[in-house]
Enzyme design. Sequence first.
Site, PDB file in Angstrom:
ATOM      1  N   GLU A 264       0.452  -1.275  -0.259  1.00  0.00           N
ATOM      2  CA  GLU A 264       0.019   0.440   0.000  1.00  0.00           C
ATOM      3  C   GLU A 264       0.655   1.300   0.089  1.00  0.00           C
ATOM      4  O   GLU A 264       1.692   0.927   0.979  1.00  0.00           O
ATOM      5  CB  GLU A 264      -0.847   0.177   1.281  1.00  0.00           C
ATOM      6  CG  GLU A 264      -2.615   0.929   1.427  1.00  0.00           C
ATOM      7  CD  GLU A 264      -1.884   1.354   2.194  1.00  0.00           C
ATOM      8  OE1 GLU A 264      -2.295   1.021   3.306  1.00  0.00           O
ATOM      9  OE2 GLU A 264      -1.114   2.568   2.775  1.00  0.00           O
ATOM     10  N   CYS A 301      -2.521   7.873   5.035  1.00  0.00           N
ATOM     11  CA  CYS A 301      -2.423   7.786   3.690  1.00  0.00           C
ATOM     12  C   CYS A 301      -3.549   8.118   3.096  1.00  0.00           C
ATOM     13  O   CYS A 301      -3.845   8.349   2.021  1.00  0.00           O
ATOM     14  CB  CYS A 301      -2.443   6.157   3.567  1.00  0.00           C
ATOM     15  SG  CYS A 301      -3.269   5.245   4.256  1.00  0.00           S
TER      16      CYS A 301
HETATM   17  P1  NAP Z   1      10.008   3.833   3.186  1.00  0.00           P
HETATM   18  O1  NAP Z   1      11.429   4.381   3.112  1.00  0.00           O
HETATM   19  O2  NAP Z   1       8.753   3.070   2.023  1.00  0.00           O
HETATM   20  O3  NAP Z   1      10.303   2.089   4.227  1.00  0.00           O
HETATM   21  C1  NAP Z   1       9.232   1.863   4.284  1.00  0.00           C
HETATM   22  C2  NAP Z   1       9.669   0.598   5.445  1.00  0.00           C
HETATM   23  O4  NAP Z   1      10.201  -0.016   3.825  1.00  0.00           O
HETATM   24  C3  NAP Z   1      11.284   0.097   6.356  1.00  0.00           C
HETATM   25  O5  NAP Z   1      11.027  -0.571   7.125  1.00  0.00           O
HETATM   26  C4  NAP Z   1      12.733   0.537   5.171  1.00  0.00           C
HETATM   27  O6  NAP Z   1      13.576   0.083   5.345  1.00  0.00           O
HETATM   28  C5  NAP Z   1      11.983  -0.484   3.692  1.00  0.00           C
HETATM   29  N1  NAP Z   1      12.011  -0.172   2.619  1.00  0.00           N
HETATM   30  C6  NAP Z   1      12.436   1.242   1.722  1.00  0.00           C
HETATM   31  N2  NAP Z   1      13.299   0.763   0.649  1.00  0.00           N
HETATM   32  C7  NAP Z   1      13.157  -0.698   0.952  1.00  0.00           C
HETATM   33  C8  NAP Z   1      14.154  -1.133  -0.772  1.00  0.00           C
HETATM   34  N3  NAP Z   1      14.145  -0.344  -1.610  1.00  0.00           N
HETATM   35  N4  NAP Z   1      14.419  -2.193  -0.228  1.00  0.00           N
HETATM   36  C9  NAP Z   1      14.167  -3.198   0.815  1.00  0.00           C
HETATM   37  N5  NAP Z   1      13.370  -2.231   1.877  1.00  0.00           N
HETATM   38  C10 NAP Z   1      13.400  -0.819   1.666  1.00  0.00           C
HETATM   39  O7  NAP Z   1       9.026   4.527   4.162  1.00  0.00           O
HETATM   40  P2  NAP Z   1       8.683   5.266   5.404  1.00  0.00           P
HETATM   41  O8  NAP Z   1      10.224   5.345   5.984  1.00  0.00           O
HETATM   42  O9  NAP Z   1       7.972   5.097   5.993  1.00  0.00           O
HETATM   43  O10 NAP Z   1       7.978   6.212   5.278  1.00  0.00           O
HETATM   44  C11 NAP Z   1       9.011   6.905   3.843  1.00  0.00           C
HETATM   45  C12 NAP Z   1       7.880   8.171   3.301  1.00  0.00           C
HETATM   46  O11 NAP Z   1       7.311   7.221   2.736  1.00  0.00           O
HETATM   47  C13 NAP Z   1       7.567   8.963   3.347  1.00  0.00           C
HETATM   48  O12 NAP Z   1       7.077  10.693   3.135  1.00  0.00           O
HETATM   49  C14 NAP Z   1       6.011   8.618   2.338  1.00  0.00           C
HETATM   50  O13 NAP Z   1       5.997   9.955   1.561  1.00  0.00           O
HETATM   51  C15 NAP Z   1       5.480   7.687   2.328  1.00  0.00           C
HETATM   52  N6  NAP Z   1       4.398   6.873   3.206  1.00  0.00           N
HETATM   53  C16 NAP Z   1       3.439   6.671   2.509  1.00  0.00           C
HETATM   54  C17 NAP Z   1       2.586   6.384   3.344  1.00  0.00           C
HETATM   55  C18 NAP Z   1       1.139   5.559   2.956  1.00  0.00           C
HETATM   56  O14 NAP Z   1       0.231   5.403   3.480  1.00  0.00           O
HETATM   57  N7  NAP Z   1       1.184   5.791   1.897  1.00  0.00           N
HETATM   58  C19 NAP Z   1       2.505   5.864   4.914  1.00  0.00           C
HETATM   59  C20 NAP Z   1       4.161   5.875   5.127  1.00  0.00           C
HETATM   60  C21 NAP Z   1       5.169   6.877   4.469  1.00  0.00           C
HETATM   61  P3  NAP Z   1      14.783   1.380   6.577  1.00  0.00           P
HETATM   62  O15 NAP Z   1      13.904   2.103   6.628  1.00  0.00           O
HETATM   63  O16 NAP Z   1      14.865   0.282   7.086  1.00  0.00           O
HETATM   64  O17 NAP Z   1      15.227   1.239   4.925  1.00  0.00           O
END
Ligand code: NAP
Length: 527
Positions: A264, A301
């Site tokens: 999601e 979200c």
């Molecule tokens: P994220 O960067 O997508 O990370 C979520 C999880 O996935 C973390 O545990 C991260 O690990 C892991 N991950 C990310 N990229 C990866 C990859 N290439 N390979 C393996 N694992 C990976 O999201 P976030 O840290 O929660 O927040 C960052 C941004 O995501 C926010 O600023 C927002 O834009 C978006 N977000 C959207 C929603 C939604 O519901 N739409 C919700 C939350 C966040 P690590 O952190 O350990 O690298």
Amino acid sequence: MITGKNFIGEKASAKGAKTYRTYDPKKNNETEWTFHEATKEEIDLALKKATTAFKAYKGIPGTEKAKFLRAIAEEIEALGDPLIQAYVTESGLPEGRAIGERGRTMGQLRAFADLLEEGSWIEATIDTAQPERKPLPKSDIRKMMEPLGPVAIFGASNFPFAFSTAGGDTASALAAGCPVIVKSHPMHAGTGELVSLAVIRAAKRTGMPDGVFSNLNSSGIEVGQQLVMHPQIKGVGFTGSIKGGMALYKLANERPEPIPVFAEMGSINPVVALPSALEEKGDHWAAQYAGSITLGAGQFCTNPGLILGIKGKPLDNFVAKLGQDIIQIAPSAMLHPNIHKGYEQGKKELSSQGETAIVASYDGDSPSNYGKQKVLTVSGTDFLKNSVLHREVFGPFSLVVQCKDERELENVLLHLDGQLTGTILGNAEELRQYGIIVDALKSRVGRIIFNGVPTGVEVCPSMQHGGPFPASTDSRFTSVGVSAIKRWVRPVSYQDWPQELLPEALKNNNPLNIMRLVNGTYTDKKI
Ligand code: NAP
């Protein structure tokens, strides 16, 4: 007490030399807790335990699994105030939100327990044999849902309870019969450790096999990548960014045995304000949307990131009132300095597109990591020309698109990416009159709302939380509500199988007393 260790099944483990700390975004400093990143050896051991546990766990009756889920809810509650304080420290979210989200998380676990006790979710379908059928006899064929195997769940940053360690993804997978390995979110690893303790206590209390649940720490992408690539992982649940979700989706599809990834990801949740909403209730909706855009520092979200209307005085008045109202709201802390940085960058990027104008921008003083709200406006024509304006800005931000007429409004909707939600403000008569707009919106979303705000997702069987890509990787499934269980199962047919060796759900005498589709008719009767 938070130890910073992983849980490999029931065993606490800290073999990794790489450590990291979580962050208190309100105090703007690191917490006192140090976490050990999981090693390759620990990942392999978690998978070995999960694979062994699966053999026993899948055969445990639903009523027993229900006791396990209820026990998790009880153990979470028993963690009491230290759990709430860890959540507040690591997320910067207020205590009231923490308590509310804990209640929702326990409610989700209990909803899956109810589902298992009722039992019909398994979709038992029976077509009895017709040995006399001409020209060929028909076999006895019986189908039901069976669990995929161990799955990897990625905790979300913005819901440390409800979409994390024992959140909806974990609850649905455990209910389905799949052991779970959680990749803890690095922003709230301490909260995750405490919740893991609750899951493990519940598993022991209810006699579940060791390895049915593991929790792995990591502050980088390697642990998640290794998990998704591991041959014993059979499915993945994820909530987060499009970048992260798509990286994992790609990895999963490149495996020798590709597996499903239910990610999601981004959504800007368009809101269409029809004429009556602007003419008769413009002030009301402006106040409602000022609140919805800034709720939880906009880190939902379902945050309304896009508002659409047809140009004219009523839309001008609405925009002006929205600007006045939103500026009155005090900013609040965002989840982490990185999320705050991402928000500031996204805001800057959209604001620097020449076609946009500022409606409101909170420029007062506020502590570090607080999300200052901003609302921009743009014409429908310019919005259609510039795809940068279609991007999600994760935080208290929204863009108002002023369309020249109904046709342009429809065009804008048809050019949007897939979304979790779409909202229509207006009256019932307008829903008929603007049927084309309603249809265009419906084609892009998973949930369509009338006269409300998209923030606030009810957890109930009829909820759809998932939409066309990139809102989620598979719009046929939901990550909220009991239907989320369907992500972790696959149908298996038994052909001419001996009665005594069939699963209970498929036996003639219906020992589970569940509703089944027998020869085309739903019934709970014996055959
Ligand atoms: P994220 O960067 O997508 O990370 C979520 C999880 O996935 C973390 O545990 C991260 O690990 C892991 N991950 C990310 N990229 C990866 C990859 N290439 N390979 C393996 N694992 C990976 O999201 P976030 O840290 O929660 O927040 C960052 C941004 O995501 C926010 O600023 C927002 O834009 C978006 N977000 C959207 C929603 C939604 O519901 N739409 C919700 C939350 C966040 P690590 O952190 O350990 O690298």
